[in-house]
Motif scaffolding. Sequence first.
Motif, PDB file in Angstrom:
ATOM      1  N   GLN A  82      -8.048 -82.341  70.087  1.00  0.00           N
ATOM      2  CA  GLN A  82      -7.391 -81.113  69.628  1.00  0.00           C
ATOM      3  C   GLN A  82      -7.286 -81.110  68.109  1.00  0.00           C
ATOM      4  N   GLN A  83      -6.979 -82.262  67.544  1.00  0.00           N
ATOM      5  CA  GLN A  83      -6.912 -82.392  66.084  1.00  0.00           C
ATOM      6  C   GLN A  83      -8.292 -82.127  65.480  1.00  0.00           C
ATOM      7  N   GLY A  84      -9.343 -82.560  66.169  1.00  0.00           N
ATOM      8  CA  GLY A  84     -10.713 -82.314  65.720  1.00  0.00           C
ATOM      9  C   GLY A  84     -11.065 -80.835  65.765  1.00  0.00           C
ATOM     10  N   LYS A  85     -10.567 -80.140  66.780  1.00  0.00           N
ATOM     11  CA  LYS A  85     -10.819 -78.691  66.889  1.00  0.00           C
ATOM     12  C   LYS A  85     -10.172 -77.949  65.723  1.00  0.00           C
ATOM     13  N   THR A  86      -8.960 -78.354  65.383  1.00  0.00           N
ATOM     14  CA  THR A  86      -8.267 -77.738  64.251  1.00  0.00           C
ATOM     15  C   THR A  86      -9.012 -78.033  62.950  1.00  0.00           C
ATOM     16  N   ALA A  87      -9.444 -79.283  62.795  1.00  0.00           N
ATOM     17  CA  ALA A  87     -10.193 -79.669  61.592  1.00  0.00           C
ATOM     18  C   ALA A  87     -11.493 -78.876  61.502  1.00  0.00           C
ATOM     19  N   LEU A  88     -12.164 -78.673  62.626  1.00  0.00           N
ATOM     20  CA  LEU A  88     -13.407 -77.896  62.645  1.00  0.00           C
ATOM     21  C   LEU A  88     -13.148 -76.466  62.177  1.00  0.00           C
ATOM     22  N   GLN A  89     -12.105 -75.842  62.680  1.00  0.00           N
ATOM     23  CA  GLN A  89     -11.787 -74.474  62.253  1.00  0.00           C
ATOM     24  C   GLN A  89     -11.568 -74.415  60.746  1.00  0.00           C
ATOM     25  N   ASN A  90     -10.834 -75.390  60.211  1.00  0.00           N
ATOM     26  CA  ASN A  90     -10.581 -75.429  58.773  1.00  0.00           C
ATOM     27  C   ASN A  90     -11.874 -75.655  57.994  1.00  0.00           C
ATOM     28  N   LYS A  91     -12.696 -76.574  58.462  1.00  0.00           N
ATOM     29  CA  LYS A  91     -13.953 -76.877  57.771  1.00  0.00           C
ATOM     30  C   LYS A  91     -14.922 -75.703  57.835  1.00  0.00           C
ATOM     31  N   GLU A  92     -14.923 -74.975  58.944  1.00  0.00           N
ATOM     32  CA  GLU A  92     -15.775 -73.780  59.032  1.00  0.00           C
ATOM     33  C   GLU A  92     -15.338 -72.730  58.021  1.00  0.00           C
ATOM     34  N   ARG A  93     -14.040 -72.516  57.883  1.00  0.00           N
ATOM     35  CA  ARG A  93     -13.538 -71.562  56.884  1.00  0.00           C
ATOM     36  C   ARG A  93     -13.921 -72.007  55.479  1.00  0.00           C
ATOM     37  N   GLU A  94     -13.756 -73.297  55.205  1.00  0.00           N
ATOM     38  CA  GLU A  94     -14.153 -73.834  53.901  1.00  0.00           C
ATOM     39  C   GLU A  94     -15.637 -73.600  53.653  1.00  0.00           C
ATOM     40  N   TRP A  95     -16.450 -73.867  54.680  1.00  0.00           N
ATOM     41  CA  TRP A  95     -17.902 -73.730  54.530  1.00  0.00           C
ATOM     42  C   TRP A  95     -18.271 -72.281  54.200  1.00  0.00           C
ATOM     43  N   TYR A  96     -17.716 -71.315  54.936  1.00  0.00           N
ATOM     44  CA  TYR A  96     -18.060 -69.914  54.697  1.00  0.00           C
ATOM     45  C   TYR A  96     -17.608 -69.460  53.312  1.00  0.00           C
ATOM     46  N   THR A  97     -16.461 -69.934  52.864  1.00  0.00           N
ATOM     47  CA  THR A  97     -15.996 -69.608  51.517  1.00  0.00           C
ATOM     48  C   THR A  97     -16.947 -70.189  50.479  1.00  0.00           C
ATOM     49  N   TYR A  98     -17.312 -71.449  50.666  1.00  0.00           N
ATOM     50  CA  TYR A  98     -18.236 -72.128  49.753  1.00  0.00           C
ATOM     51  C   TYR A  98     -19.610 -71.454  49.748  1.00  0.00           C
ATOM     52  N   ALA A  99     -20.176 -71.214  50.927  1.00  0.00           N
ATOM     53  CA  ALA A  99     -21.502 -70.601  51.028  1.00  0.00           C
ATOM     54  C   ALA A  99     -21.509 -69.205  50.401  1.00  0.00           C
ATOM     55  N   ASP A 100     -20.450 -68.453  50.620  1.00  0.00           N
ATOM     56  CA  ASP A 100     -20.351 -67.115  50.031  1.00  0.00           C
ATOM     57  C   ASP A 100     -20.336 -67.212  48.504  1.00  0.00           C
ATOM     58  N   ALA A 101     -19.572 -68.177  47.969  1.00  0.00           N
ATOM     59  CA  ALA A 101     -19.491 -68.335  46.514  1.00  0.00           C
ATOM     60  C   ALA A 101     -20.848 -68.738  45.931  1.00  0.00           C
ATOM     61  N   VAL A 102     -21.537 -69.672  46.578  1.00  0.00           N
ATOM     62  CA  VAL A 102     -22.860 -70.092  46.112  1.00  0.00           C
ATOM     63  C   VAL A 102     -23.830 -68.913  46.163  1.00  0.00           C
ATOM     64  N   ARG A 104     -23.160 -65.754  46.006  1.00  0.00           N
ATOM     65  CA  ARG A 104     -22.808 -64.787  44.967  1.00  0.00           C
ATOM     66  C   ARG A 104     -23.384 -65.201  43.614  1.00  0.00           C
ATOM     67  N   VAL A 105     -23.276 -66.480  43.300  1.00  0.00           N
ATOM     68  CA  VAL A 105     -23.819 -66.973  42.020  1.00  0.00           C
ATOM     69  C   VAL A 105     -25.342 -66.851  42.020  1.00  0.00           C
ATOM     70  N   GLY A 108     -26.576 -63.310  41.444  1.00  0.00           N
ATOM     71  CA  GLY A 108     -26.062 -62.603  40.266  1.00  0.00           C
ATOM     72  C   GLY A 108     -24.766 -61.892  40.484  1.00  0.00           C
ATOM     73  N   GLY A 109     -23.927 -62.410  41.379  1.00  0.00           N
ATOM     74  CA  GLY A 109     -22.625 -61.807  41.627  1.00  0.00           C
ATOM     75  C   GLY A 109     -22.585 -60.875  42.811  1.00  0.00           C
ATOM     76  N   LEU A 110     -23.715 -60.641  43.439  1.00  0.00           N
ATOM     77  CA  LEU A 110     -23.771 -59.756  44.604  1.00  0.00           C
ATOM     78  C   LEU A 110     -23.988 -60.577  45.857  1.00  0.00           C
ATOM     79  N   CYS A 111     -23.289 -60.225  46.883  1.00  0.00           N
ATOM     80  CA  CYS A 111     -23.494 -60.925  48.153  1.00  0.00           C
ATOM     81  C   CYS A 111     -22.979 -60.073  49.297  1.00  0.00           C
ATOM     82  N   CYS A 112     -23.233 -60.536  50.445  1.00  0.00           N
ATOM     83  CA  CYS A 112     -22.924 -59.790  51.664  1.00  0.00           C
ATOM     84  C   CYS A 112     -21.546 -60.078  52.225  1.00  0.00           C
ATOM     85  N   GLY A 113     -20.789 -61.031  51.688  1.00  0.00           N
ATOM     86  CA  GLY A 113     -19.475 -61.378  52.223  1.00  0.00           C
ATOM     87  C   GLY A 113     -19.562 -62.520  53.186  1.00  0.00           C
TER      88      GLY A 113
END
Length: 115
Positions: A82-102, A104-105, A108-113
């Motif tokens: 269960q702790q692993g499931k929670t960690a996975l959810q957090n890591k997935e959110r981190e990944w999507y935030t990171y991938a979106d930021a990369v 965007r750069v 040239g600042g444009l991306c799909c979200g």
Amino acid sequence: MPIDKSLLTGSTTVLILKLLEEKDMYGYEMIATLAQRSNHAFDLKAGTLYPLLHNLEKAGLVISYEQTAENERTRKYYRLTQQGKTALQNKEREWYTYADAVNRVLKGGLCCGSA
């Protein structure tokens, strides 16, 4: 084109946790599944996977158990906690935030979200 190993380092944990979210797996099964699903972009070696699994188990994110297969060979399977499931959810959110930021750069600042 081969992927720089330094890019893989930060994403291996989330990939392993994601596989184990689907079902319990043994090491070679994880290696083969990652390779197949990534069109061999992620060709992990046992020497990379098993220390990672050991650390995940130590952190309480996975548990292991042994099971005898039809060929009488005993395999060590890993299960997401269960702790692993929670960690996975957090890591997935981190990944999507990171991938979106990369993205965007790189675009040239444009991306799909993010997802």
